[in-house]
Every structure is written in C-alpha cells, then in structure tokens.
Design an enzyme around this catalytic site. Sequence first.
Site: not given
Ligand code: PGA
Length: 261
Positions: A13, A15, A103, A105, A175, A181, A220
């Site tokens: 992803n 982003k 997601h 976000e 998640e 993140g 992460s």
């Molecule tokens: P990250 O993001 O690996 O940077 O923690 C995972 C995600 O948002 O799908």
Amino acid sequence: MIQDPRKPCIVGNWKMHGSRDMITKLVVEIVAGSASITDIEIVLCPPLVYLSFVENELREKKCKDHIQVGAQNVYCEQEGAYTGEISPLMLSDIGCHYVILGHSERRQFFAEDDNLIARKFIAAYHAALTPILCVGETALEREQGKTFEVVSRQMQAVFELAPLEALQKAIVAYEPVWAIGTGLTATPDQAEEVHSYLRSWIAKKYAKLANRMRILYGGSVKAENAKGLFAKANIDGALVGGASLSPKDFLNICENAVVRV
Ligand code: PGA
C-alpha cells in the site's frame, strides 16, 4: 489431510507517496526481484493517478500472472454524478483486480463508516474486483479490552450485506490502528490471537469459507518481523505500508511468505 488452499498474498500500500520517476524505479526493481518468488500473490496499490501507469508497466514486462495492481479506495456506485469519485467498474476497466476497503486512514480521516464500507464492498464485488477488507482496533479500544468487539462489528456490517459469493472472493486484513505507521508491530502472538478469533467468527457463519479466507496482517510489517508473523497458522500474508516503498524490504517480506501445502 485437507489441503490448505490459502495462497499467501502480500499487498504493498503505497498510500499517497510517489512520482512517475520513483514509481518507475520501484516497479522495475520489484519486477526483477520477484521473478524467483513463486506461489504467492503480490498486489501493488499505487496512488490512483499512477494505477494505469503501473498496470501498463506490469503488462509490458509480462508479469501480470504474479503481480497485480490494486486501488486504495473506490466509491460505492458504478456511475453517476459523484464529482471526484471513481467507480469499481472504472477500476476493472483499466485492469485493476483488487481494492483496499475500510483502511483505518479512510475511517479516521474521511469518516468512512461500517455501512459505507459494506456498500463499497458490494459494489466492488459487482465489478469483479477482489475487496481487501481492513479491520482493526485503536490503542484505546485495545486497552479497554474491546478488540474482538470492534473487529466483529466491522466484519458484521459487511457480512450482513454481502452474499456468500462476494465473501468468497474477498481478503480480510487485520490492521491494529495503533500499529499502522507507528513502528509498533503487534507481536506474532497478539496478531495470531485476533486472526484466529476472526477465523472462528467467520466459521460460525460459513464453516468452509473460514478455512479458505485469507487473513493478512498489517501494521509496521518489515523485513525483520515478517518471518515471525508468517510463522503463525492463521496469518496468510501482509498488507505493507511504509516498507513497500523500499523494493529491498518489500521483496524480503515477499520472500518470507509461507506457502502452506
Ligand atoms: P505500515 O502501514 O506498514 O506503514 O504500518 C500499513 C497500512 O497502513 O496498511
């Protein structure tokens, strides 16, 4: 013994990161480095404006049999006066086969609720896309002991609306919001606890589906922790954010995916 049909899947992803230059290099390196990684599904999810570009690159390099493109979001209608939105049919039309839905976000910054996500899920299914449904609790919800309650609610909204055929096509991604993140990964045991809960939750509704559904872990994921996570029986791959922008790290995660036979 029943064969485990769950093919590992690693989703990158990206982003809201990248440029034509950066993405061209990323794709070239991922394509070159993944040639020897077989038996897993790799899905690259670039920002929407670059989706066609990445799809083209993959097609020209003849690697669409093991690397696919996915979108990071989609709207819940197929057509109409929805300025600024993109429909599932449009994604299908440009050779996109997957879409990330729900997601954290999107839930957090764009106020997407369970019902809207469920409607997007159905629309994606009708356009022949594979939905990657994200669920997960915040740090506070975990502290309050509400993890199972939250992920059940998020799943229930989709299971209530979606026919079995739509669910059979889908992938779930657990998640935990506190791990996205932040550099804080759930330990393999913490992740497995929720993955196995999710699988038994699904089994109460559809036993066969529970066995087949792929449940990815996200939050992460890095080269260093992928192996430990993938060693768990109910973790079928990863949804990778930050580390998917580094071809070396992303490929390393892919190499660690466990093909279960
Ligand atoms: P990250 O993001 O690996 O940077 O923690 C995972 C995600 O948002 O799908």
